[in-house]
Scaffold this motif. Structure first.
Motif, PDB file in Angstrom:
ATOM      1  N   LYS A 339      53.696  45.528 -12.863  1.00  0.00           N
ATOM      2  CA  LYS A 339      55.048  45.180 -12.399  1.00  0.00           C
ATOM      3  C   LYS A 339      55.927  46.418 -12.202  1.00  0.00           C
ATOM      4  N   LYS A 340      55.387  47.390 -11.457  1.00  0.00           N
ATOM      5  CA  LYS A 340      56.127  48.617 -11.165  1.00  0.00           C
ATOM      6  C   LYS A 340      56.205  48.836  -9.653  1.00  0.00           C
ATOM      7  N   SER A 341      57.403  49.164  -9.158  1.00  0.00           N
ATOM      8  CA  SER A 341      57.615  49.349  -7.724  1.00  0.00           C
ATOM      9  C   SER A 341      58.098  50.757  -7.378  1.00  0.00           C
ATOM     10  N   LYS A 342      58.293  51.618  -8.378  1.00  0.00           N
ATOM     11  CA  LYS A 342      58.675  53.011  -8.140  1.00  0.00           C
ATOM     12  C   LYS A 342      57.755  53.909  -8.960  1.00  0.00           C
ATOM     13  N   GLN A 343      57.342  55.023  -8.344  1.00  0.00           N
ATOM     14  CA  GLN A 343      56.350  55.875  -9.000  1.00  0.00           C
ATOM     15  C   GLN A 343      56.863  56.436 -10.319  1.00  0.00           C
ATOM     16  N   LEU A 344      56.019  56.389 -11.335  1.00  0.00           N
ATOM     17  CA  LEU A 344      56.345  56.929 -12.651  1.00  0.00           C
ATOM     18  C   LEU A 344      55.916  58.393 -12.682  1.00  0.00           C
ATOM     19  N   LEU A 345      56.742  59.214 -12.048  1.00  0.00           N
ATOM     20  CA  LEU A 345      56.466  60.641 -11.886  1.00  0.00           C
ATOM     21  C   LEU A 345      57.741  61.411 -12.174  1.00  0.00           C
ATOM     22  N   GLN A 346      57.639  62.431 -13.004  1.00  0.00           N
ATOM     23  CA  GLN A 346      58.820  63.200 -13.418  1.00  0.00           C
ATOM     24  C   GLN A 346      58.515  64.696 -13.434  1.00  0.00           C
ATOM     25  N   ALA A 347      59.422  65.475 -12.848  1.00  0.00           N
ATOM     26  CA  ALA A 347      59.362  66.935 -12.952  1.00  0.00           C
ATOM     27  C   ALA A 347      60.006  67.315 -14.277  1.00  0.00           C
ATOM     28  N   SER A 348      59.189  67.707 -15.248  1.00  0.00           N
ATOM     29  CA  SER A 348      59.650  67.802 -16.634  1.00  0.00           C
ATOM     30  C   SER A 348      59.963  69.212 -17.122  1.00  0.00           C
ATOM     31  N   THR A 349      59.274  70.228 -16.588  1.00  0.00           N
ATOM     32  CA  THR A 349      59.420  71.580 -17.133  1.00  0.00           C
ATOM     33  C   THR A 349      59.459  72.625 -16.030  1.00  0.00           C
ATOM     34  N   LEU A 350      60.331  73.615 -16.216  1.00  0.00           N
ATOM     35  CA  LEU A 350      60.419  74.762 -15.316  1.00  0.00           C
ATOM     36  C   LEU A 350      60.380  76.040 -16.138  1.00  0.00           C
ATOM     37  N   LYS A 351      59.594  77.003 -15.673  1.00  0.00           N
ATOM     38  CA  LYS A 351      59.518  78.310 -16.337  1.00  0.00           C
ATOM     39  C   LYS A 351      59.400  79.375 -15.260  1.00  0.00           C
ATOM     40  N   PHE A 352      60.272  80.409 -15.341  1.00  0.00           N
ATOM     41  CA  PHE A 352      60.306  81.455 -14.324  1.00  0.00           C
ATOM     42  C   PHE A 352      59.508  82.684 -14.764  1.00  0.00           C
ATOM     43  N   ASN A 353      58.991  83.394 -13.758  1.00  0.00           N
ATOM     44  CA  ASN A 353      58.245  84.630 -14.016  1.00  0.00           C
ATOM     45  C   ASN A 353      58.626  85.670 -12.959  1.00  0.00           C
TER      46      ASN A 353
END
Length: 379
Positions: A339-353
């Motif tokens: 019963k899901k109509s939107k993707q369960l996807l999350q941009a969770s972490t950012l790290k710079f180099n």
């Protein structure tokens, strides 16, 4: 108040859905019911058919609404990182009427420019530049893979998912809005060197200089853990399926053994719990588990080494790993089952180099991360 100038025939609801996709049907119906919508200066409560060059005025406090939804994770004089919610576009260069995340942030800041995008129904961290210097530094850093981006996703797969790297060629059909894998084992060389760094001024778009490398899509599954019934809503579904049988657990012979109603209820409860436990017993419950849960779920931690349109969704689907709720690339039966109509996807972490010579080198000491509560998403 927001105003839309129509560029094509459509209804009021269609126009609002197109320009403000984060408003749901109930909110739009309420705006119409309260006559908070004007068409060419006249209030209406009907879902009128609009014509080209019609004007719609919507009396809704979008600023207050978005301020509650958008969370600022980090901001200094050079960059802004926000937690985007599902249902709002980061940018839209084709529809001037659409209220995007970038447009909203530009209302309160002299210079704001998105460095990358997330899909409409993908939530999580988005980076914005606050000046031209930082935009060029961030743009080139992303192109040179100097920004680590970690995503969390809930996926369905028939086969067990393990740590692995996918390297494919991915093409996008812009007319259909679909990306697809054209071949495997693409060339992994896609590095931007200091000699070919790009400088873009305000309003300029990035041009693709290497058509072959631009198709390369590299994705790493860093972690894959199977989600059991103990920590998902499937407990509720199993309860419904088994619970219908629980009324028969206390047989006549059991009832005759005890005239005590509580004891009978205890017999029912013990048998129910035993059957529930057996569904996930590795020794003998696998067949029943597959029947009760034909669409097993996994929590994936994903590192995106290239940024392509719909890359995670399309690339995983090509390898028969489907993000739950994804209506375009996902598994329709799994989406319906859960019963899901939107993707369960999350941009969770950012790290710079950044290189030590970069004005943004100071960001290397920071890690930006938000929690991923899949239990809440699966409710």
């Amino acid at each position: 108040m927001e105003e839309i100038k129509q560029t094509k025939p459509q209804t009021i609801k269609q126009a609002i859905n197109e320009c403000y996709p984060f408003l749901n049907d109930i909110q739009i119906a309420t705006l119409l019911k309260n006559k908070d919508i004007k068409v060419n200066g006249t209030r209406t409560k009907e879902n009128l058919q609009l014509n080209e060059n019609d004007f719609i005025q919507i009396y809704f406090d979008f600023d207050a609404f978005l301020k509650k939804q958008i969370k600022i994770i980090y901001e200094d004089e050079n960059i802004l990182i926000v937690n985007k919610f599902q249902g709002i576009e980061v940018v839209d260069n084709e529809n001037a009427n659409k209220l995007t995340l970038e447009k909203f942030l530009q209302k309160t800041r002299p210079y704001i420019r998105a460095v990358h995008r997330l899909d409409l129904n993908t939530k999580g961290l988005v980076i914005f530049a606050k000046n031209e210097m930082s935009f060029n530094e961030l743009y080139n850093a992303i192109k040179a893979h100097e920004v680590t981006k970690i995503y969390d996703a809930i996926c369905f797969s028939d086969a067990p998912i393990t740590k692995q790297t996918f390297c494919d060629n991915l093409e996008t059909d812009k007319s259909k809005g679909i990306s697809k894998i054209t071949s495997k084992n693409a060339n992994k060389s896609n590095k931007t060197t200091p000699q070919n760094k790009i400088t873009l001024k305000a309003g300029e778009k990035a041009e693709k200089t290497d058509k072959t490398s631009e198709k390369t899509a590299i994705l790493q599954i860093l972690k894959a853990s199977k989600i059991t019934a103990k920590n998902t809503e499937e407990v509720r579904e199993i309860n419904l399926k088994i619970g219908n049988q629980s009324n028969n657990f206390c047989t006549k012979s059991n009832a005759q053994m005890s005239e005590n109603k509580n004891e009978c209820n205890q017999i029912k409860s013990n048998k129910f719990n035993k059957q529930l436990s057996n569904q996930f017993n590795n020794k003998g419950g696998n067949q029943q588990n597959n029947q009760l849960n034909p669409y097993p779920l996994y929590h994936l931690s994903i590192s995106l080494l290239t940024g392509r349109t719909h890359q995670i969704r399309a690339q995983l689907a090509h390898h028969k790993i489907y993000i739950l709720g994804d209506g375009k690339y996902g598994d329709k039966m799994a989406n319906r089952h859960h019963k899901k109509s939107k993707q369960l996807l999350q941009a969770s972490t950012l790290k710079f180099n950044f290189a030590q010579s970069s004005p943004l080198f100071y960001l290397n000491s920071k890690t930006f991360s938000i929690p991923f509560d899949y239990n809440n998403d699966l409710r």
